[in-house]
Design a protein around this motif. Sequence first.
Motif, PDB file in Angstrom:
ATOM      1  N   ASN A 273     -18.442  11.936  19.778  1.00 36.03           N
ATOM      2  CA  ASN A 273     -18.540  11.273  21.078  1.00 36.03           C
ATOM      3  C   ASN A 273     -19.170   9.901  20.892  1.00 36.03           C
ATOM      4  OD1 ASN A 273     -17.779  13.623  22.917  1.00 36.03           O
ATOM      5  ND2 ASN A 273     -19.459  14.513  21.725  1.00 36.03           N
ATOM      6  N   PHE A 274     -18.533   8.908  21.482  1.00 37.41           N
ATOM      7  CA  PHE A 274     -19.030   7.535  21.408  1.00 37.41           C
ATOM      8  C   PHE A 274     -19.526   7.097  22.779  1.00 37.41           C
ATOM      9  CE2 PHE A 274     -15.505   7.812  18.300  1.00 37.41           C
ATOM     10  CZ  PHE A 274     -16.245   7.635  17.142  1.00 37.41           C
ATOM     11  N   GLN A 275     -20.570   6.301  22.781  1.00 42.67           N
ATOM     12  CA  GLN A 275     -21.074   5.776  24.037  1.00 42.67           C
ATOM     13  C   GLN A 275     -20.091   4.740  24.587  1.00 42.67           C
ATOM     14  OE1 GLN A 275     -25.137   4.409  23.724  1.00 42.67           O
ATOM     15  NE2 GLN A 275     -25.758   6.193  22.516  1.00 42.67           N
ATOM     16  N   PRO A 276     -19.973   4.643  25.917  1.00 42.01           N
ATOM     17  CA  PRO A 276     -19.027   3.685  26.521  1.00 42.01           C
ATOM     18  C   PRO A 276     -19.609   2.278  26.612  1.00 42.01           C
ATOM     19  CG  PRO A 276     -20.094   4.960  28.229  1.00 42.01           C
ATOM     20  CD  PRO A 276     -20.615   5.510  26.933  1.00 42.01           C
ATOM     21  N   ASP A 277     -20.097   1.775  25.486  1.00 41.04           N
ATOM     22  CA  ASP A 277     -20.798   0.488  25.494  1.00 41.04           C
ATOM     23  C   ASP A 277     -20.134  -0.563  24.624  1.00 41.04           C
ATOM     24  OD1 ASP A 277     -21.326   1.611  23.041  1.00 41.04           O
ATOM     25  OD2 ASP A 277     -23.514   1.529  23.198  1.00 41.04           O
ATOM     26  N   LEU A 278     -18.914  -0.298  24.148  1.00 42.94           N
ATOM     27  CA  LEU A 278     -18.266  -1.228  23.226  1.00 42.94           C
ATOM     28  C   LEU A 278     -18.102  -2.606  23.841  1.00 42.94           C
ATOM     29  CD1 LEU A 278     -16.802  -1.916  20.605  1.00 42.94           C
ATOM     30  CD2 LEU A 278     -14.692  -1.001  21.621  1.00 42.94           C
ATOM     31  N   ALA A 279     -17.554  -2.681  25.064  1.00 43.87           N
ATOM     32  CA  ALA A 279     -17.308  -3.982  25.695  1.00 43.87           C
ATOM     33  C   ALA A 279     -18.610  -4.760  25.861  1.00 43.87           C
ATOM     34  CB  ALA A 279     -16.616  -3.790  27.040  1.00 43.87           C
ATOM     35  N   ASP A 280     -19.668  -4.075  26.277  1.00 44.58           N
ATOM     36  CA  ASP A 280     -20.956  -4.747  26.457  1.00 44.58           C
ATOM     37  C   ASP A 280     -21.497  -5.255  25.122  1.00 44.58           C
ATOM     38  OD1 ASP A 280     -20.930  -4.310  29.167  1.00 44.58           O
ATOM     39  OD2 ASP A 280     -22.210  -2.529  29.080  1.00 44.58           O
TER      40      ASP A 280
END
Length: 441
Positions: A273-280
């Motif tokens: 599971n990856f945190q949904p923070d890539l764009a940020d």
Amino acid sequence: MTAGNIEIDTLVVGAGQAGVAMSEHLSKLGIPHLVLERSRIAEAWRSGRWDSLVANGPAWHDRFPGLAFDDLSPDGFAGKERVADYFEAYARKFNAPVRTGVEVRKVERNVGRPGFTVQTSEGVIHANRVVAATGPFQRPVIPAIAPKDERLTQIHSAQYRNPRQLPEGAVLVVGAGSSGTQIADELQRAGREVYLSVGQHDRPPRSYRNRDFCWWLGVLGEWDQAAMKPGREHVTIAVSGAHGGRTVDFRELAQRGMKLVGVTGSFNDGVVNFQPDLADNLARGDENYLAVLDAADAYIERNGLDLPPEPEARRVFPDAECISQPIVQLDLAEAGVTTIVWATGFASDYSWMQVDAFDAKGKPAHQRGVSTESGIYFLGLPWQSRRGSSFIWGVWHDAKYVADHIAIQRSYLDYRDAADRQAEQGVSPVATALGQSAVSA
């Protein structure tokens, strides 16, 4: 060095870039010292790095003041073996008193007398001072979230050498600092499918307007920052000297087919599971990049420099699908991932130092390398005195400060009062006093 008791003023532990720099400054000051290295000089550059590694700074910058890379272009990037050879040559240049193949096992403060007793693999050393020049990269750290899955090959970036050592299949690289990014890029160029887990990072331009980023951070005063900005403690820097030196651009890597994901959160039954923070995270990296360009442009204008404009440096690659539709879960088996490379940094290990020189978290308690424990010094630490302390040239300047401090302490201990000095010279203090009185009369 042979077994038995040896007495020395200053013992330096480690003969990497920090230990060699320390020895040079102690030699210049005439301070008797010995440098012990458990392997070879600059061994970490040879066996603790991957095969294709080059220095992250150009040859004109990543060196000591007393010796240039005469076989490289000043703007080139030295390979790891060349860097190790450089430090060996530098040590020979001033005949550094280095003993290799000797491991320091314990350092203890003496009781009732000055100095320290040092247990080594070849005997005991008594030293008035000890400099721990072992640097920050001592114990590779793999986080506790690493899955217990025998189907996966898992290695730390310190163990990675080249794509051929990994089993066939896709690779997940966790950590997008300089090491993780360069390893991921090499794997992709070798034809591997790569997933790169990207956290918070800085990504300066490799060069801008005909000047390397090392030059820009120098003239802009960034290397001399004395403390890390609050909240930036875990921010890595993505920079590379590979392939002649190119700016790290994660969007470009994604356009080439690399799958970018956010911070790795957890593993459960073969699913990560990856945190949904890539764009940020990418946006903050872009902000850092653009801030350097803006500061450089302002500096050029303010000083009237004739450096060519570079509008293409502000070009933004379009978002690949992995950015616009981020992956938050990945079944490793379905994705064909057979290897995880943990580019997750290192921890220090000072278990061999049985002295009161550490804080509650086990980190060195010091100011610019001068420990809270009298006679103990540290060298080669990140942010030891400034941002530039992590670079080769930075450790050289930190070593000078530490050596000067040792020289000052030696001068205090060399103090003799008037009576002692006159007695050594065979002059009676009473006669001297009478003579002074006669002059006064």
